[in-house]
Design an enzyme around this catalytic site. Structure first.
Site, mmCIF file in Angstrom:
data_model
loop_
_atom_site.group_PDB
_atom_site.id
_atom_site.type_symbol
_atom_site.label_atom_id
_atom_site.label_comp_id
_atom_site.label_asym_id
_atom_site.label_seq_id
_atom_site.Cartn_x
_atom_site.Cartn_y
_atom_site.Cartn_z
ATOM 1 N N SER A 116 -31.862 -86.142 -7.173
ATOM 2 C CA SER A 116 -32.597 -86.937 -8.157
ATOM 3 C C SER A 116 -31.771 -87.131 -9.430
ATOM 4 C CB SER A 116 -33.955 -86.283 -8.447
ATOM 5 O OG SER A 116 -34.754 -87.108 -9.246
ATOM 6 N N HIS A 128 -39.531 -90.531 -6.503
ATOM 7 C CA HIS A 128 -39.037 -90.725 -5.139
ATOM 8 C C HIS A 128 -40.073 -91.332 -4.196
ATOM 9 C CE1 HIS A 128 -35.707 -88.696 -6.784
ATOM 10 N NE2 HIS A 128 -36.412 -87.599 -7.002
#
Length: 309
Positions: A86, A195
């Site tokens: 991430s 996400h």
């Protein structure tokens, strides 16, 4: 034998993490560059109150990751590969020389602002341990609704999955996961549903901003945590950085891909050692260290010994 530097995502932040960085010229230089890019002192970002902000958390992980990597590199302990989960992809890209640190600071600040403004409350993420992806996906499918969406977000290990979505759906997922045999199901320390498609619009805005900065070919191998493969082109890596907030994380596959390409030692940058624990739990574990739990001189010795093998 290759060395992989890994950079964690949101959730591993801790109070005082920038103040805990070593007293080294590379750290001072990184903090100074961050100050110039932000227009404010980065050491104000890691207080307990500041870390309630997504913006502060992401900036802290970027700054700490780049600073610690620079400390190791200055001691001739260099990575052959980098990979980030991430937000961790951003310091990974800086260390790979894909983009300048100052540009990364400004873009990560925008990234955090976009995410925080879109979902100031009522959303988040739940980590589930002890169930396989298919089992979690079935639970998420039952909990998901247009008014309370839920998505499988992170595939961190064979039996560790993270779900993103609205609070009501996440509570259903948490309860059903425990009833289905999960050993643990808990909320993560983040307030945004990363996400998943809920952040598509924000990723598109960030992608436009990324186009305004100069990107270069990586000097070390860049493994994408979203695609679980090596990316070679500068523009492809830029696209990966911008869109990873809205794309599933395939961390388990990314680490396996790095292993297949020769990585035999992974060294995790701050914070918290989550990726190191995942590495130890995986079948490809052949050496994983965290800068949060090991002395710098010990890590340097491990990296240099690995390089000679």
């Amino acid at each position: 034998m290759s060395v992989l530097f890994t950079f964690p995502g949101q959730g591993g932040q801790r109070t005082g993490m920038l103040h805990a960085l070593p007293d080294a010229p590379e750290v001072a230089r990184t903090l100074s560059e961050a100050h110039a890019a932000l227009g404010r002192d980065p050491l104000t970002l890691d207080s307990e109150a500041a870390l309630r902000s997504t913006v502060s958390v992401q900036l802290c992980l970027l700054i700490a990751g780049v600073a610690m990597a620079r400390v190791l590199i200055a001691r001739n302990a260099r990575p052959d590969m980098v990979a980030g989960l991430s937000i961790g992809a951003w310091p990974a890209a800086v260390v790979a020389n894909v983009l300048d640190f100052a540009d990364a600071v400004r873009l990560v600040e925008l990234r955090g602002q976009l995410m925080e403004a879109a979902y100031p409350s009522g959303f988040g993420m739940v980590a589930i341990v002890g169930l396989r992806e298919a089992e979690v996906a079935a639970i998420v499918s039952r909990a998901h609704s247009p008014d309370a969406p839920a998505y499988v977000a992170n595939l961190n290990a064979e039996t560790q999955t993270v779900v993103a979505g609205a609070d009501a759906a996440l509570e259903q997922v948490r309860v059903q996961a425990l009833a289905s045999g999960a050993s643990r199901a808990c909320r993560l320390a983040m307030s945004v549903p990363s996400h998943c498609p809920l952040l598509d619009r924000q990723a598109a805005v960030l992608a436009d901003a990324v186009k305004s900065v100069s990107l270069r070919l990586p000097r070390v191998t860049y493994v994408s945590g979203s695609h679980a493969r090596v990316l070679f082109r500068a523009d492809t890596i830029g696209h990966d950085l911008a869109w990873n907030m809205a794309r599933q994380v395939h961390w388990h596959d990314a680490v396996r891909h790095a292993y297949e390409r020769g990585a035999r030692l992974s060294v995790e940058m701050p914070g918290g050692g989550v990726l190191t624990r995942l590495a130890h739990a995986g079948p490809e574990d052949s050496g994983a260290l965290s800068v949060d739990t090991e002395r710098i001189d010990s890590i340097v010795a491990h990296i240099q010994r690995n390089a000679r093998q």
